[in-house]
Every structure is written in C-alpha cells, then in structure tokens.
Write a protein that holds these residues in place. Structure first.
Motif, PDB file in Angstrom:
ATOM      1  N   UNK A  97       0.580  -1.294   0.286  1.00 55.45           N
ATOM      2  CA  UNK A  97       0.159   0.177  -0.381  1.00 55.45           C
ATOM      3  C   UNK A  97       1.101   1.610  -0.185  1.00 55.45           C
ATOM      4  N   UNK A  98       2.401   1.308   0.603  1.00 55.47           N
ATOM      5  CA  UNK A  98       2.785   2.871   0.802  1.00 55.47           C
ATOM      6  C   UNK A  98       3.339   2.963  -1.067  1.00 55.47           C
ATOM      7  N   UNK A  99       3.686   1.776  -1.314  1.00 53.51           N
ATOM      8  CA  UNK A  99       4.135   2.098  -2.852  1.00 53.51           C
ATOM      9  C   UNK A  99       2.768   2.527  -3.493  1.00 53.51           C
ATOM     10  N   UNK A 100       1.615   2.360  -3.534  1.00 55.91           N
ATOM     11  CA  UNK A 100       0.526   2.306  -3.765  1.00 55.91           C
ATOM     12  C   UNK A 100      -0.094   4.111  -4.026  1.00 55.91           C
ATOM     13  N   UNK A 159     -13.864  -4.444  -5.347  1.00 54.60           N
ATOM     14  CA  UNK A 159     -13.747  -5.424  -4.715  1.00 54.60           C
ATOM     15  C   UNK A 159     -13.104  -6.580  -5.244  1.00 54.60           C
ATOM     16  N   UNK A 160     -12.325  -6.240  -6.455  1.00 49.52           N
ATOM     17  CA  UNK A 160     -11.028  -7.163  -7.070  1.00 49.52           C
ATOM     18  C   UNK A 160      -9.929  -6.728  -6.405  1.00 49.52           C
ATOM     19  N   UNK A 161     -10.197  -5.367  -5.903  1.00 46.32           N
ATOM     20  CA  UNK A 161      -8.295  -5.233  -5.358  1.00 46.32           C
ATOM     21  C   UNK A 161      -8.651  -5.789  -4.180  1.00 46.32           C
ATOM     22  N   UNK A 162      -9.547  -5.557  -3.361  1.00 45.13           N
ATOM     23  CA  UNK A 162      -9.308  -5.389  -1.965  1.00 45.13           C
ATOM     24  C   UNK A 162      -9.108  -7.649  -1.603  1.00 45.13           C
ATOM     25  N   UNK A 163      -9.565  -8.363  -2.718  1.00 43.34           N
ATOM     26  CA  UNK A 163      -9.291  -9.251  -2.519  1.00 43.34           C
ATOM     27  C   UNK A 163      -7.907 -10.335  -2.827  1.00 43.34           C
ATOM     28  N   UNK A 164      -7.684  -9.505  -3.787  1.00 41.10           N
ATOM     29  CA  UNK A 164      -6.491  -9.508  -3.751  1.00 41.10           C
ATOM     30  C   UNK A 164      -5.425  -9.374  -2.689  1.00 41.10           C
ATOM     31  N   UNK A 173      -8.758  -2.161   4.067  1.00 42.19           N
ATOM     32  CA  UNK A 173     -10.135  -1.816   4.219  1.00 42.19           C
ATOM     33  C   UNK A 173     -10.902  -1.565   2.704  1.00 42.19           C
ATOM     34  N   UNK A 174     -12.257  -1.738   2.388  1.00 42.35           N
ATOM     35  CA  UNK A 174     -12.450  -1.766   1.397  1.00 42.35           C
ATOM     36  C   UNK A 174     -12.611  -0.104   0.692  1.00 42.35           C
ATOM     37  N   UNK A 175     -12.818   0.948   1.746  1.00 47.44           N
ATOM     38  CA  UNK A 175     -12.679   2.241   2.253  1.00 47.44           C
ATOM     39  C   UNK A 175     -11.538   2.277   2.036  1.00 47.44           C
ATOM     40  N   UNK A 176     -10.540   1.811   1.699  1.00 48.32           N
ATOM     41  CA  UNK A 176      -8.435   2.396   1.683  1.00 48.32           C
ATOM     42  C   UNK A 176      -8.610   2.242   0.153  1.00 48.32           C
TER      43      UNK A 176
END
Ligand code: DC
Length: 235
Positions: A97-100, A159-164, A173-176
C-alpha cells in the motif's frame, strides 16, 4: 519469417489490464511487460532512500539518483516476469500500500517518464510484446497494431483489488482501496505529462460484467482481426 505485432493495453487502476496482458502473452507466446511495475520500482527506490518523507517527495534528490536506478524483469518458475531493482527482486515490495500511495506522484515527474518510456520502447523494438499501462497506446507505442483500453466500474474494481490484497495477507479496508484507486485515477488522468486517456484508435473494453475467459476471448478475437487485416497467418 513470422512477424509479431505490438499490443498496447491501457486503462484505469485495477481493472485487470495486467491479467489480460499476461494471459494474451501466454496464448500468443509474446513478451509481457507490466509498465506500472517500473513506476512502482522507482517509487520503492525513493522510499528506500528517504526521498519521501511526511508525504513530501524530494524531486531534486530523486532526479540526481535517477541514473543509478536499474530496473529489469526476470521470469519466475511460472514464467511470470518479476521486477528487479538494482539486481534485487522487489516484486512483492512494489505491490504494498505505501508504494501504491505514492506511485502516481512519482509517475507525474517528466524525467522519470522519459527514462522509463525509453526503456519500454527498447523492450518492444522487435515487436511480439504486450505492454500494459496508462500511456502505451498514446506515447510509448503510438503505432501499435492493436490498442485496447480497459475499464470497469469503481465498485467492481475496488472489490477485486480488495480481495487480491486480502489473499496476499495484506491488511486493508474497502474504503482505503477505493480511495487509493480514485486518487490514482484522478492524478493519472489529469497530470501534464502523458495523461491517461484512450487513444483515438483504441478499442474500449468494459469488463465490469465479463469473466476473465470472456475478456480473453474478446481480446483474442481482436488479435485475429488484426492478423487477418495485416495478412499475418500466424502471429
Ligand atoms: O498499473 P499500476 O497500477 O501498477 O501502475 C502504477 C502507477 O504507475 C499508476 O497509478 C500510474 C503509473 N503508470 C503510468 O503513469 N504510466 C504507465 N505506463 C504505467 C503506470
């Protein structure tokens, strides 16, 4: 001699561009290049070298270090390319996440783009390449024989990214996830240098309601059309 075409795949964050590019490359025996991984590699370098602190990027510091950033891909056991930064495999670190969070800000920097676009063109100079990113059909390979522009609705992408990420054991979290995707799309589409946009001659694919196989079959049908129009009996 067998002539191989160039396929450019662009689109918004997390809409399955790399998955499609990888599957197409496997089917056709082409080289697959995930250009986003390269922008992520530069971002990781900046983080590792304290060029990002308190949400601030030391652009001058990064520009000085640019020549010392070496990026290349090597195939793993499943023949999937993995990114190496100065000879170290960073494939998992570049997906954190920090890179994203910072990658879109790094990708706005003109000199970073000049360096990476030059390397991407070298990888594709012989054809037989499928590259995905944001500016592949508009800037990197404006003469690509096939250009696809992929999109999907934001809830489905989230949803796809969250599951991955959950499957990789990352905490989020989905919100993040949704916030990161929306912010990156905004920065990528509104930056001065090579903003994300659909090339005039790109074919739009909205994969919100397509399975992976349906999307692959659709893309392969476009590849066949190009092959036919160019009288290429084998790709
Ligand atoms: O495809 P990705 O999400 O891994 O890409 C990460 C970031 O890199 C994305 O937010 C925008 C940038 N990028 C770019 O500007 N140009 C490209 N050709 C590929 C990615």
């Amino acid at each position: 001699m067998k002539r191989q075409i160039t396929i450019a795949i662009d689109g918004f964050s997390s809409c399955g561009k790399s998955t499609l590019a990888k599957e197409l490359a496997n089917q056709l025996g082409y080289l697959f290049v995930d250009s986003g991984a390269m922008y992520r590699g530069v971002t990781l370098f900046a983080l590792q070298n304290n060029l990002i602190s308190n949400n601030d990027i030391d652009i001058n510091g990064l520009l000085k270090e640019l020549p010392s950033i070496e990026l290349h891909f090597e195939l793993n056991d499943t023949k999937t390319p993995e990114l190496f930064l100065n000879n170290i495999n960073v494939e998992s670190e570049i997906r954190t996440p920090v890179v994203s969070t910072f990658v879109s800000q790094i990708a706005r920097i003109k000199e970073v783009r000049i360096k990476l676009v030059e390397e991407q063109r070298k990888m594709g100079e012989k054809g037989g390449v499928i590259m995905d990113g944001r500016d592949i059909g508009t800037v990197v390979f404006p003469n690509a024989e096939l250009k696809l522009f992929i999109t999907a609705n934001i809830d489905i992408r989230t949803e796809r990214r969250f599951q991955e990420m959950i499957n990789k054991g990352m905490e989020t979290t989905k919100e993040a996830v949704e916030k990161n995707l929306t912010q990156r799309d905004f920065i990528d589409s509104n930056r001065e240098e090579s903003p994300l946009k659909q090339a005039k001659d790109a074919i739009l694919i909205d994969n919100s309601h397509l399975t992976r196989q349906e999307q692959l079959d659709l893309a392969l049908s476009y590849v066949q059309k190009v092959a036919k129009s160019q009288r290429l009996y084998s790709l």
